[in-house]
Motif scaffolding. Sequence first.
Motif, PDB file in Angstrom:
ATOM      1  N   THR A 144      45.672 -17.453  12.297  1.00 42.42           N
ATOM      2  CA  THR A 144      45.670 -16.401  11.297  1.00 42.42           C
ATOM      3  C   THR A 144      44.739 -15.219  11.581  1.00 42.42           C
ATOM      4  OG1 THR A 144      46.353 -17.951   9.603  1.00 42.42           O
ATOM      5  CG2 THR A 144      45.322 -15.927   8.834  1.00 42.42           C
ATOM      6  N   TYR A 193      48.190  -9.678   1.693  1.00 39.99           N
ATOM      7  CA  TYR A 193      48.329 -10.969   2.384  1.00 39.99           C
ATOM      8  C   TYR A 193      48.838 -12.039   1.436  1.00 39.99           C
ATOM      9  CZ  TYR A 193      46.805 -15.302   4.689  1.00 39.99           C
ATOM     10  OH  TYR A 193      46.760 -16.552   5.248  1.00 39.99           O
ATOM     11  N   ASP A 199      52.491 -20.531   4.540  1.00 35.97           N
ATOM     12  CA  ASP A 199      51.610 -21.177   5.508  1.00 35.97           C
ATOM     13  C   ASP A 199      51.132 -22.531   4.976  1.00 35.97           C
ATOM     14  OD1 ASP A 199      50.192 -21.330   7.894  1.00 35.97           O
ATOM     15  OD2 ASP A 199      48.565 -20.024   7.239  1.00 35.97           O
ATOM     16  N   ASP A 250      51.575 -13.724  10.641  1.00 35.96           N
ATOM     17  CA  ASP A 250      50.471 -13.833  11.604  1.00 35.96           C
ATOM     18  C   ASP A 250      50.740 -14.870  12.690  1.00 35.96           C
ATOM     19  OD1 ASP A 250      50.424 -15.745   9.656  1.00 35.96           O
ATOM     20  OD2 ASP A 250      48.291 -15.575   9.195  1.00 35.96           O
ATOM     21  N   HIS A 251      51.701 -15.762  12.469  1.00 34.64           N
ATOM     22  CA  HIS A 251      52.014 -16.820  13.441  1.00 34.64           C
ATOM     23  C   HIS A 251      53.241 -17.569  12.955  1.00 34.64           C
ATOM     24  CE1 HIS A 251      50.371 -19.504  10.426  1.00 34.64           C
ATOM     25  NE2 HIS A 251      49.275 -18.768  10.387  1.00 34.64           N
ATOM     26  N   HIS A 262      50.343 -24.650  14.074  1.00 36.72           N
ATOM     27  CA  HIS A 262      50.581 -23.487  14.936  1.00 36.72           C
ATOM     28  C   HIS A 262      49.323 -23.264  15.754  1.00 36.72           C
ATOM     29  CE1 HIS A 262      48.005 -21.105  12.245  1.00 36.72           C
ATOM     30  NE2 HIS A 262      48.541 -21.817  11.299  1.00 36.72           N
TER      31      HIS A 262
HETATM   32 ZN   LIG Z   1      48.140 -18.146   8.809  1.00 38.20          ZN
END
Ligand SMILES: [Zn+2]
Length: 489
Positions: free
Chosen positions: A5, A127, A132, A179-180, A420
């Motif tokens: 992140t 955000y 997540d 972010d991922h 991740h």
């Molecule tokens: Zn994240």
Amino acid sequence: MPSVTLPNEVSVVTGVLPGHHGVTGIQWFEPNRLIYRDYATVSQKNMLDGDYTAATLYEQFPGRPTLSLFFQAHRGATRFDENATYAGASYFMGWFEYIDRMTLSMFRDVIDSARSTGRFPAATVCYLLSPDFYAYHFGVETEQYRESLRHTDRQIGRVLGDMQRAGVLDKLVLALVSDHGHTPTPWHLDLRAFLREKAGLDLADDVLWESTPLEARQAAYDKHSAVATVCGNRYAAIYLRKAIRPDGPVGAPTSRGEGASQPQARTEGNSPSLEPWAVRPSVEDLKSYPSRGGRLVDLPGLLAEQEAVDAVAYSAGPNRVRVRRSGGEVEFRQEGGPGAGISYAVLSGTDPMEWHGQLPPEIRAGAKAPPRRWLEATLETQFPNLPVGLLAYFRSGRAGDLAVFAAPKWDLFVENRSGHGGLRPADVFVPMLLAGPGVPHSTEGVALSVDLAPTLLKLMGRPLPSGMDGVPMLDVDDANHAKSVTRSQ
Ligand SMILES: [Zn+2]
């Protein structure tokens, strides 16, 4: 790189790769200053903006309001809403969707203050965390995760609907990015336990930073040989003290015949004698590292042969990175520094990266290729854009001496169903959507997260700060040209 992140949050607002802006993880260790940073703690989370110097998006609009809604990388924002009051408790209760609704509800304040001051913010970054956390807790192949995506979609739709009714939607540039990625992790290797028990490393547990005087940090970390951090649960960094080698390179024959043919580290009691933390280990040190009891361990080799480990990366000198896998080892070189051509060589094994001839012949033959050529060449492989991100990563003083990446289905910790931080497509690919004046109706084959900031600045008619790794994507027009296009339609 790594696909976790906060490194990528900073990259999204700076256009700079994590290794170049220096935020290399949610946790990192800096051997030079003996600082262990953990942004996941209440006491350290707001230190993020002091840990990078790259110019932010917020700083490109002097004299105009810029907002960060719960987005931790916010240096230069005229207002940061972090909402600790509701987010803290809700976080512990697992009410992630509630946190996201509260975060989005702050857009009401944005509009209210724009109405009262007559000035709309130049940039607002927001955000949302719910997908997540649902992924971590339930896994990505579950109805709970799908529902969290639907929820996110619905809530963003509500905000955009309000903007449309207020007549501002078609005047805004909108960007949506993650972010991922996330990938199922049914299997776990507790890497820290493995490093202690199987590699014989003496890991420090101390989490010490600027709030503890340097001498006290030194006293604490000097008792140990290694520090290890695990982020996103599929990326780990291992920081090691260099061993003192009184007999020169281990395994090398000694001309004086002092009986050093049996490689062994000098030991004091049970632990080997080690250099101060500021002295970094060499490739040789990593390959014959003194562990408990005087045993010498090939750390990259030992880690790479574990089923849970996809790859182990380490620096082999400035602008040189090696990647060790169970099938062998490769080296990437970028002798001209950031942005320069990258060459590749197989050091052992036949095809350690399992690229199976997917790379163009000239790259396979060792020719230098520009970073964007590498991006295209590796896009369809199991390791997209790997050399560019890794070479940048190891330029940071906060890079691990070893970076460890988990194999598919594995993570390097014990508790989650998804994770991740790895090198695979499921870790590194994210959606990126753009809409607004000046944005053509089209699809780009590929772009980098660091391309978003320069693209947005170009769309808004702002100059690009120097030092960005990203480049404007699409055939976007600057703001003035976009206006004339809009008028002519
Ligand atoms: Zn994240």
